[in-house]
Design an enzyme around this catalytic site. Sequence first.
Site, PDB file in Angstrom:
ATOM      1  N   CYS A 101      40.946  39.528  43.528  1.00 60.65           N
ATOM      2  CA  CYS A 101      41.309  39.222  42.361  1.00 60.65           C
ATOM      3  C   CYS A 101      42.937  38.514  42.652  1.00 60.65           C
ATOM      4  CB  CYS A 101      41.537  40.509  41.412  1.00 60.65           C
ATOM      5  SG  CYS A 101      42.249  40.162  39.746  1.00 60.65           S
ATOM      6  N   HIS A 143      33.715  39.997  35.794  1.00 64.29           N
ATOM      7  CA  HIS A 143      35.226  40.374  36.389  1.00 64.29           C
ATOM      8  C   HIS A 143      36.172  39.886  35.529  1.00 64.29           C
ATOM      9  CE1 HIS A 143      38.293  40.518  39.714  1.00 64.29           C
ATOM     10  NE2 HIS A 143      38.751  39.692  38.889  1.00 64.29           N
ATOM     11  N   GLU A 144      35.870  38.494  35.197  1.00 62.55           N
ATOM     12  CA  GLU A 144      36.952  37.994  34.093  1.00 62.55           C
ATOM     13  C   GLU A 144      37.110  38.640  32.922  1.00 62.55           C
ATOM     14  OE1 GLU A 144      38.965  36.251  35.482  1.00 62.55           O
ATOM     15  OE2 GLU A 144      38.029  35.821  37.269  1.00 62.55           O
ATOM     16  N   HIS A 147      39.221  41.611  32.411  1.00 67.09           N
ATOM     17  CA  HIS A 147      40.700  41.511  32.256  1.00 67.09           C
ATOM     18  C   HIS A 147      40.808  41.670  30.925  1.00 67.09           C
ATOM     19  CE1 HIS A 147      42.003  40.713  36.228  1.00 67.09           C
ATOM     20  NE2 HIS A 147      41.047  39.798  36.491  1.00 67.09           N
TER      21      HIS A 147
HETATM   22 NI    NI Z   1      40.843  39.199  38.509  1.00 65.78          NI
END
Ligand code: NI
Length: 179
Positions: A101, A143-144, A147
């Site tokens: 990341c 994953h995104e 966030h």
């Molecule tokens: Ni990330």
Amino acid sequence: MPVRHILKMGDPRLLRVAAPVTAFDTDALHLLVTDLLDTMAAANGAGLAAPQIGVDLQVVIFGSGAPNPRYPRAPIVPQTVLCNPVITPLDAEEQMDWEGCLSVPGLRGVVPRWQRIRYTGFDPYGDAIDRTVEGFHARVVQHECDHLIGKLYPMRVRDFTQFGFTEVLFPGLDAAQDD
Ligand code: NI
């Protein structure tokens, strides 16, 4: 357009639950997307979320349509700008794989993700996006979108024997890639 500073883990702005986009096709939203794209490209990222540049909105970008030098063996993911995403796993199967990341530079860890998902949302013009994907594409989206709910991948690592510094875990990897 400016390449923005990427916040690093420890910054409380990475822990917020982001607000949904309420106005599409605005100058402000298009400028945000341009900054995200420029910042991701400058960092050779596989994806980037608005909170990583300090913007508290549900906007993520991912994919490039071309091989990523940081993940040269990964399948190609189409370049996508996704607002207000909703992810639905299609079955219970998980896959474990390495992630990095841009907000956690120099480290990699093995993270479980749903293997098959449907994701929906909107592009910056307000047009609907609705895709069913699997594997690396599904991993990048998960994953995104994490966030946007204040989750960084280390929070999902289950086995910390599979978490460490990229240069130690993968000594053959290009040393210029600092993440
Ligand atoms: Ni990330």
